[in-house]
Design a protein around this motif. Sequence first.
Motif, PDB file in Angstrom:
ATOM      1  N   VAL A   1       0.845  -1.202   0.000  1.00  0.00           N
ATOM      2  CA  VAL A   1       0.000   0.000   0.000  1.00  0.00           C
ATOM      3  C   VAL A   1       0.880   1.251   0.000  1.00  0.00           C
ATOM      4  O   VAL A   1       0.644   2.189  -0.765  1.00  0.00           O
ATOM      5  CB  VAL A   1      -0.943  -0.016   1.223  1.00  0.00           C
ATOM      6  CG1 VAL A   1      -1.721   1.278   1.334  1.00  0.00           C
ATOM      7  CG2 VAL A   1      -1.879  -1.211   1.148  1.00  0.00           C
ATOM      8  N   LEU A   2       1.913   1.265   0.845  1.00  0.00           N
ATOM      9  CA  LEU A   2       2.824   2.412   0.887  1.00  0.00           C
ATOM     10  C   LEU A   2       3.612   2.536  -0.410  1.00  0.00           C
ATOM     11  O   LEU A   2       3.840   3.643  -0.910  1.00  0.00           O
ATOM     12  CB  LEU A   2       3.777   2.280   2.076  1.00  0.00           C
ATOM     13  CG  LEU A   2       3.137   2.193   3.462  1.00  0.00           C
ATOM     14  CD1 LEU A   2       4.223   2.090   4.530  1.00  0.00           C
ATOM     15  CD2 LEU A   2       2.235   3.380   3.733  1.00  0.00           C
ATOM     16  N   ALA A   3       4.019   1.397  -0.979  1.00  0.00           N
ATOM     17  CA  ALA A   3       4.772   1.416  -2.237  1.00  0.00           C
ATOM     18  C   ALA A   3       3.898   1.917  -3.379  1.00  0.00           C
ATOM     19  O   ALA A   3       4.369   2.663  -4.245  1.00  0.00           O
ATOM     20  CB  ALA A   3       5.319   0.030  -2.541  1.00  0.00           C
ATOM     21  N   ALA A   4       2.630   1.528  -3.392  1.00  0.00           N
ATOM     22  CA  ALA A   4       1.713   2.001  -4.435  1.00  0.00           C
ATOM     23  C   ALA A   4       1.583   3.522  -4.365  1.00  0.00           C
ATOM     24  O   ALA A   4       1.512   4.197  -5.398  1.00  0.00           O
ATOM     25  CB  ALA A   4       0.348   1.332  -4.284  1.00  0.00           C
ATOM     26  N   ARG A   5       1.585   4.062  -3.143  1.00  0.00           N
ATOM     27  CA  ARG A   5       1.526   5.522  -2.994  1.00  0.00           C
ATOM     28  C   ARG A   5       2.781   6.167  -3.576  1.00  0.00           C
ATOM     29  O   ARG A   5       2.718   7.204  -4.231  1.00  0.00           O
ATOM     30  CB  ARG A   5       1.365   5.877  -1.516  1.00  0.00           C
ATOM     31  CG  ARG A   5       1.207   7.353  -1.293  1.00  0.00           C
ATOM     32  CD  ARG A   5       1.009   7.701   0.164  1.00  0.00           C
ATOM     33  NE  ARG A   5       0.706   9.118   0.285  1.00  0.00           N
ATOM     34  CZ  ARG A   5       0.692   9.775   1.414  1.00  0.00           C
ATOM     35  NH1 ARG A   5       0.923   9.148   2.547  1.00  0.00           N
ATOM     36  NH2 ARG A   5       0.415  11.050   1.438  1.00  0.00           N
ATOM     37  N   GLU A   6       3.950   5.563  -3.350  1.00  0.00           N
ATOM     38  CA  GLU A   6       5.197   6.083  -3.927  1.00  0.00           C
ATOM     39  C   GLU A   6       5.148   6.047  -5.449  1.00  0.00           C
ATOM     40  O   GLU A   6       5.565   6.986  -6.114  1.00  0.00           O
ATOM     41  CB  GLU A   6       6.400   5.273  -3.429  1.00  0.00           C
ATOM     42  CG  GLU A   6       6.800   5.548  -2.011  1.00  0.00           C
ATOM     43  CD  GLU A   6       7.331   6.957  -1.808  1.00  0.00           C
ATOM     44  OE1 GLU A   6       8.022   7.493  -2.697  1.00  0.00           O
ATOM     45  OE2 GLU A   6       7.047   7.541  -0.752  1.00  0.00           O
TER      46      GLU A   6
ATOM     47  N   ARG B   1       7.680  10.153  -7.562  1.00  0.00           N
ATOM     48  CA  ARG B   1       8.986  10.537  -7.012  1.00  0.00           C
ATOM     49  C   ARG B   1      10.030   9.474  -7.376  1.00  0.00           C
ATOM     50  O   ARG B   1       9.710   8.304  -7.490  1.00  0.00           O
ATOM     51  CB  ARG B   1       8.901  10.675  -5.483  1.00  0.00           C
ATOM     52  CG  ARG B   1       8.078  11.862  -5.025  1.00  0.00           C
ATOM     53  CD  ARG B   1       8.173  12.032  -3.529  1.00  0.00           C
ATOM     54  NE  ARG B   1       7.522  10.955  -2.819  1.00  0.00           N
ATOM     55  CZ  ARG B   1       6.298  11.023  -2.287  1.00  0.00           C
ATOM     56  NH1 ARG B   1       5.603  12.137  -2.390  1.00  0.00           N
ATOM     57  NH2 ARG B   1       5.787  10.005  -1.636  1.00  0.00           N
ATOM     58  N   THR B   2      11.246   9.911  -7.524  1.00  0.00           N
ATOM     59  CA  THR B   2      12.314   8.973  -7.891  1.00  0.00           C
ATOM     60  C   THR B   2      13.431   8.972  -6.862  1.00  0.00           C
ATOM     61  O   THR B   2      14.587   8.751  -7.187  1.00  0.00           O
ATOM     62  CB  THR B   2      12.893   9.333  -9.273  1.00  0.00           C
ATOM     63  OG1 THR B   2      13.376  10.681  -9.218  1.00  0.00           O
ATOM     64  CG2 THR B   2      11.862   9.173 -10.365  1.00  0.00           C
TER      65      THR B   2
END
Length: 197
Positions: free
Chosen positions: A113-118, A123-124
Amino acid sequence: MDVGKVRLDPTSARRLELRGLAVRQPDRNTVRVCADDGSRDGCVVGWAELAPHPFHGRPAWQSVYRSVPGDDSSYWRGGIARQADYTALDYGGSDEIRLAIDEILSLARWGDVLAAREVRSGRTATYTATMHPAQAEWLAGLGEPKGITDLGGGRVRLTAVVVALFRGSPESQPYVDAKDLFHLDPMDPPIQLTRER
């Protein structure tokens, strides 16, 4: 027991803070643990419900945690894992809310879930860390998640998506806390991550 009157002990509150998690109490008998996924209410990582214990009948906190099957590769790509589910611990529950929260933190997975937000943010950013060369080699050699590079001499670079995946790993596995400390091995001190860009 009334959740409205229950106060988290300092240790539980600190553990939640270090994981970047918030507690919500939608009713008197429920405590939800939520991660910030960009939505208004957050992603529910797990919850504890006050219910009669199946053996002795007294109220006990029953824990439920977010689980993802290990074979669901969407988890490691930063997508919402297709088969994510909530699993209840079936031993009857804990007398203390602190223990129920400990169970959730030890078992819940919400890094996808947090990775999907990233991924959505575009952002890179990358992070670097210095560790024992054997740890760096092992970490970079993992099949999943992709995005870990061994820079040599014990230095590694991790993408923001990888760090997000580790932020939402259970405490029983390698994880990154809100202070960017990478808890790679419970027997070793945590490793500081440094954000590059």
